[in-house]
Write a protein that holds these residues in place. Structure first.
Motif, PDB file in Angstrom:
ATOM      1  N   GLY A 220       0.829  -1.199   0.000  1.00 10.70           N
ATOM      2  CA  GLY A 220       0.000   0.000   0.000  1.00 10.70           C
ATOM      3  C   GLY A 220       0.859   1.243   0.000  1.00 10.70           C
ATOM      4  N   GLY A 221       0.320   2.303   0.558  1.00 12.71           N
ATOM      5  CA  GLY A 221       1.071   3.531   0.711  1.00 12.71           C
ATOM      6  C   GLY A 221       1.149   4.367  -0.547  1.00 12.71           C
ATOM      7  N   ASN A 222       2.232   5.170  -0.645  1.00 16.96           N
ATOM      8  CA  ASN A 222       2.411   6.149  -1.719  1.00 16.96           C
ATOM      9  C   ASN A 222       1.290   7.180  -1.711  1.00 16.96           C
ATOM     10  N   ASN A 223       0.917   7.580  -0.511  1.00 15.23           N
ATOM     11  CA  ASN A 223      -0.158   8.553  -0.364  1.00 15.23           C
ATOM     12  C   ASN A 223      -0.027   9.299   0.958  1.00 15.23           C
ATOM     13  N   VAL A 224      -0.946  10.227   1.165  1.00 14.60           N
ATOM     14  CA  VAL A 224      -1.008  11.018   2.393  1.00 14.60           C
ATOM     15  C   VAL A 224      -2.389  10.857   3.009  1.00 14.60           C
ATOM     16  N   SER A 225      -2.443  10.454   4.269  1.00 15.01           N
ATOM     17  CA  SER A 225      -3.706  10.380   4.997  1.00 15.01           C
ATOM     18  C   SER A 225      -3.977  11.730   5.658  1.00 15.01           C
ATOM     19  N   VAL A 226      -5.206  12.210   5.536  1.00 10.55           N
ATOM     20  CA  VAL A 226      -5.603  13.468   6.167  1.00 10.55           C
ATOM     21  C   VAL A 226      -6.520  13.138   7.339  1.00 10.55           C
ATOM     22  N   ILE A 227      -6.053  13.450   8.536  1.00  9.57           N
ATOM     23  CA  ILE A 227      -6.804  13.167   9.758  1.00  9.57           C
ATOM     24  C   ILE A 227      -7.502  14.431  10.232  1.00  9.57           C
ATOM     25  N   VAL A 228      -8.814  14.343  10.466  1.00  9.33           N
ATOM     26  CA  VAL A 228      -9.536  15.440  11.116  1.00  9.33           C
ATOM     27  C   VAL A 228      -9.314  15.295  12.613  1.00  9.33           C
ATOM     28  N   THR A 229      -8.676  16.281  13.207  1.00  3.88           N
ATOM     29  CA  THR A 229      -8.244  16.143  14.598  1.00  3.88           C
ATOM     30  C   THR A 229      -9.398  16.183  15.592  1.00  3.88           C
ATOM     31  N   ALA A 230     -10.526  16.757  15.196  1.00 11.21           N
ATOM     32  CA  ALA A 230     -11.666  16.820  16.117  1.00 11.21           C
ATOM     33  C   ALA A 230     -12.248  15.438  16.375  1.00 11.21           C
ATOM     34  N   THR A 231     -12.132  14.541  15.376  1.00 13.16           N
ATOM     35  CA  THR A 231     -12.725  13.215  15.499  1.00 13.16           C
ATOM     36  C   THR A 231     -11.692  12.089  15.439  1.00 13.16           C
ATOM     37  N   ASN A 232     -10.439  12.446  15.147  1.00 10.14           N
ATOM     38  CA  ASN A 232      -9.375  11.437  14.988  1.00 10.14           C
ATOM     39  C   ASN A 232      -9.754  10.376  13.965  1.00 10.14           C
ATOM     40  N   THR A 233     -10.242  10.844  12.825  1.00 10.42           N
ATOM     41  CA  THR A 233     -10.600   9.946  11.729  1.00 10.42           C
ATOM     42  C   THR A 233      -9.958  10.443  10.438  1.00 10.42           C
ATOM     43  N   VAL A 234      -9.650   9.492   9.548  1.00 12.71           N
ATOM     44  CA  VAL A 234      -9.102   9.831   8.242  1.00 12.71           C
ATOM     45  C   VAL A 234     -10.250  10.182   7.303  1.00 12.71           C
ATOM     46  N   THR A 235     -10.215  11.389   6.751  1.00 13.63           N
ATOM     47  CA  THR A 235     -11.298  11.834   5.876  1.00 13.63           C
ATOM     48  C   THR A 235     -10.885  11.919   4.417  1.00 13.63           C
ATOM     49  N   ALA A 236      -9.586  11.815   4.147  1.00 15.48           N
ATOM     50  CA  ALA A 236      -9.126  11.853   2.758  1.00 15.48           C
ATOM     51  C   ALA A 236      -7.794  11.114   2.656  1.00 15.48           C
ATOM     52  N   THR A 237      -7.563  10.516   1.500  1.00 17.78           N
ATOM     53  CA  THR A 237      -6.287   9.889   1.187  1.00 17.78           C
ATOM     54  C   THR A 237      -5.836  10.429  -0.162  1.00 17.78           C
ATOM     55  N   ILE A 238      -4.664  11.059  -0.180  1.00 16.54           N
ATOM     56  CA  ILE A 238      -4.193  11.786  -1.360  1.00 16.54           C
ATOM     57  C   ILE A 238      -3.041  11.027  -2.011  1.00 16.54           C
ATOM     58  N   PRO A 239      -3.200  10.549  -3.240  1.00 18.50           N
ATOM     59  CA  PRO A 239      -2.077   9.906  -3.932  1.00 18.50           C
ATOM     60  C   PRO A 239      -0.965  10.920  -4.209  1.00 18.50           C
ATOM     61  N   VAL A 240       0.281  10.526  -3.958  1.00 20.03           N
ATOM     62  CA  VAL A 240       1.423  11.400  -4.245  1.00 20.03           C
ATOM     63  C   VAL A 240       2.457  10.577  -5.018  1.00 20.03           C
ATOM     64  N   GLY A 241       3.755  10.864  -4.821  1.00 19.84           N
ATOM     65  CA  GLY A 241       4.797  10.129  -5.521  1.00 19.84           C
ATOM     66  C   GLY A 241       5.124   8.820  -4.834  1.00 19.84           C
ATOM     67  N   ILE A 242       6.259   8.241  -5.238  1.00 18.80           N
ATOM     68  CA  ILE A 242       6.652   6.930  -4.717  1.00 18.80           C
ATOM     69  C   ILE A 242       7.455   7.100  -3.437  1.00 18.80           C
ATOM     70  N   SER A 243       7.022   6.400  -2.414  1.00 24.78           N
ATOM     71  CA  SER A 243       7.673   6.396  -1.106  1.00 24.78           C
ATOM     72  C   SER A 243       7.782   7.793  -0.499  1.00 24.78           C
ATOM     73  N   PRO A 244       6.638   8.434  -0.202  1.00 26.38           N
ATOM     74  CA  PRO A 244       6.670   9.761   0.417  1.00 26.38           C
ATOM     75  C   PRO A 244       7.282   9.715   1.815  1.00 26.38           C
ATOM     76  N   ARG A 245       8.110  10.699   2.138  1.00 26.90           N
ATOM     77  CA  ARG A 245       8.827  10.709   3.405  1.00 26.90           C
ATOM     78  C   ARG A 245       8.436  11.900   4.274  1.00 26.90           C
ATOM     79  N   GLY A 246       8.925  13.083   3.930  1.00 30.76           N
ATOM     80  CA  GLY A 246       8.677  14.255   4.771  1.00 30.76           C
ATOM     81  C   GLY A 246       7.416  14.994   4.371  1.00 30.76           C
ATOM     82  N   VAL A 247       6.871  15.780   5.305  1.00 25.97           N
ATOM     83  CA  VAL A 247       5.715  16.626   5.018  1.00 25.97           C
ATOM     84  C   VAL A 247       5.788  17.867   5.882  1.00 25.97           C
ATOM     85  N   ALA A 248       5.429  18.989   5.302  1.00 22.56           N
ATOM     86  CA  ALA A 248       5.362  20.253   6.043  1.00 22.56           C
ATOM     87  C   ALA A 248       4.219  21.078   5.484  1.00 22.56           C
TER      88      ALA A 248
END
Length: 469
Positions: A220-248
């Motif tokens: 799996g992977g190669n994506n970014v999970s977006v967590i809504v902090t109010a509910t601690n649930t994943v509301t979106a999964t964003i496809p990105v490049g291969i083996s994503p590492r850092g995020v800011a």
């Protein structure tokens, strides 16, 4: 790939028992060092060189090189940018750099295999993930000693702290989860399942979302999970490049930058839509990323190129490439102020436009002060849910305003940001609606912000995890 003694440390020991390090502090003698000129700097942890390169962002040249411990893997800067905390993966320590002189003043023992680091927004705590111990060490910055050790998931790789300081988010690489730590009690209050191989995490400036890179490794992977902090649930999964590492996330909240290790690219995510809006090439094996306080530039470490790419957000191009040490892993931004720089306080109010229907039209008013006095002529940036609204300059009363037209979501939050300058430290404020009485109340205290806008972190994974094929 390192060999010999170092290669042994690359094996990810998923120890279920807590490996606590002694909390003694080694205080190092400090010789007279030249004062660092005021300005914005990028601190780059060079894993194979055992040092930190300090890049002056005004010229994009290395202004200093600071020796640290064995295998520096991450770096985070305190609010006010007075200190940089560097985790040393092989030494099981944290080096504390005085940014006024760019010298190491203290070394703090932590757990086994430190891999990620973040500082609380008020600067009182530093959180260090210990990949081999399955724990998080909590350092009290007043004494630079470990005051708590928090068990989390297996192989914790990175950590980020919410802007209000109440929660810390920890990625557990082999567990495919994110642990949520309540900082008041130093206990895990929630565990959020994400995708395959979560490595890095960043929280939006308004605290409503956490972005988690999933590097993959088990199909799996190669994506970014977006967590809504109010509910601690994943509301979106964003496809990105291969083996994503850092995020800011940029301090203005509009963009999230994701480094794709095996694609040699960076994905730019528009946070308003949770879609990739641009992809640009950088060096070989990009890992860490940090954004300047004004959101105009992103600094990306290229692990196999031994350099840092400087991305210009205005032109969507790489504007410079800066040679640094060997195998740069992580980067954090610091704004070193003049000795006389003073803290600032920013407040934010939201009021309904006169004559407007319920939920239609708002006026945002921010006020910036320092030592109780209004600051005139400073730029204030207004955002909501990752979308830039407007920028205004403070008047003689220290006030800046932003008119928001159209219908607003009753659960929307609004953020005002002052990036700081050589004489004043940065600050931020946020306001959210009270859904019970439809009044707007400031939900978070105004605190000095770290130089990179969000809690300063460099959420880089343990190098043992960086060679996933």
């Amino acid at each position: 790939m390192p060999s010999g003694r170092r290669s042994g440390r690359y094996v990810l020991g998923l120890l279920l028992s807590v490996a606590m390090a002694a909390s003694a502090v080694v205080v190092l003698p400090v010789s007279q060092a030249a004062a660092v000129p005021p300005g914005t700097y990028a601190y780059v942890a060079n894993f194979a060189s055992d040092n930190v390169s300090v890049i002056a962002t005004a010229t994009d040249t290395v202004s200093a090189t600071v020796p640290v411990g064995d295998g520096p893997l991450g770096v985070a800067v305190t609010p006010g940018s007075t200190r940089a905390y560097v985790i040393n993966n092989f030494s099981d320590t944290v080096s504390v750099i005085d940014t006024a002189t760019d010298t190491v003043t203290t070394t703090v023992p932590v757990g086994d295999g430190p891999s990620g680091v973040a500082v609380s927004p008020d600067g009182t705590r530093v959180y260090v993930t210990n990949a081999n111990g399955g724990t998080v060490s909590v350092i009290d910055t007043a004494t630079d000693t470990v005051t708590a050790t928090v068990p989390v998931g297996g192989g914790p790789s990175a950590v980020a702290v919410a802007p209000d300081g109440t929660r810390a988010y920890v990625t557990n690489y082999p567990s495919d989860t994110v642990s949520v730590i309540a900082t008041a009690t130093d206990t895990v209050t929630a565990t959020v399942p994400v995708d395959d191989g979560p490595l890095a995490v960043a929280v939006s400036p308004d605290g409503t979302r956490a972005y988690v890179t999933n590097a993959g490794g088990s199909g799996g992977g190669n994506n970014v999970s977006v967590i809504v902090t109010a509910t601690n649930t994943v509301t979106a999964t964003i496809p990105v490049g291969i083996s994503p590492r850092g995020v800011a996330v940029a301090p203005d909240g509009t963009r999230a930058y994701v480094t794709n290790y095996l694609s040699d690219t960076v994905s730019v995510v528009g946070t308003a839509t949770n879609t990739v809006t641009a992809t640009f090439l950088v060096g070989d094996a990009p890992k860490g990323v940090a954004v300047t306080p004004d959101s105009t530039r992103a600094y990306i470490t290229n692990g196999n190129s031994d350099n840092v790419s400087v991305f210009d957000a205005a032109t969507n191009t790489v504007a410079a490439t800066v040679p640094v040490g060997r195998s740069p892993e992580a980067v954090a931004i610091a704004t070193v102020a003049d000795e006389d720089a003073v803290p600032t306080k920013l407040t934010l109010k939201a009021t309904k436009k006169k004559g407007a229907k319920a939920g239609v039209g708002l006026n945002l008013t921010a006020r910036l002060t320092a030592a109780g006095q209004a600051l005139e002529g400073e730029n204030i940036t207004f955002t909501t849910d990752g979308t830039a609204l407007c920028t205004d300059t403070t008047n003689a009363w220290g006030k800046a305003t932003c008119a928001v037209s159209g219908r607003q979501d009753k659960d929307a939050c609004y953020t005002a940001t002052f990036a700081g300058d050589s004489a004043h430290l940065p600050s931020t404020a946020a306001v959210c609606p009270d859904s019970h009485n439809h009044q707007y109340k400031d939900k978070r205290p105004s605190v000095p912000r770290a130089a990179d806008g969000t809690p300063t972190l460099s959420t880089q994974p343990n190098r043992r995890m960086n060679r996933i094929s």
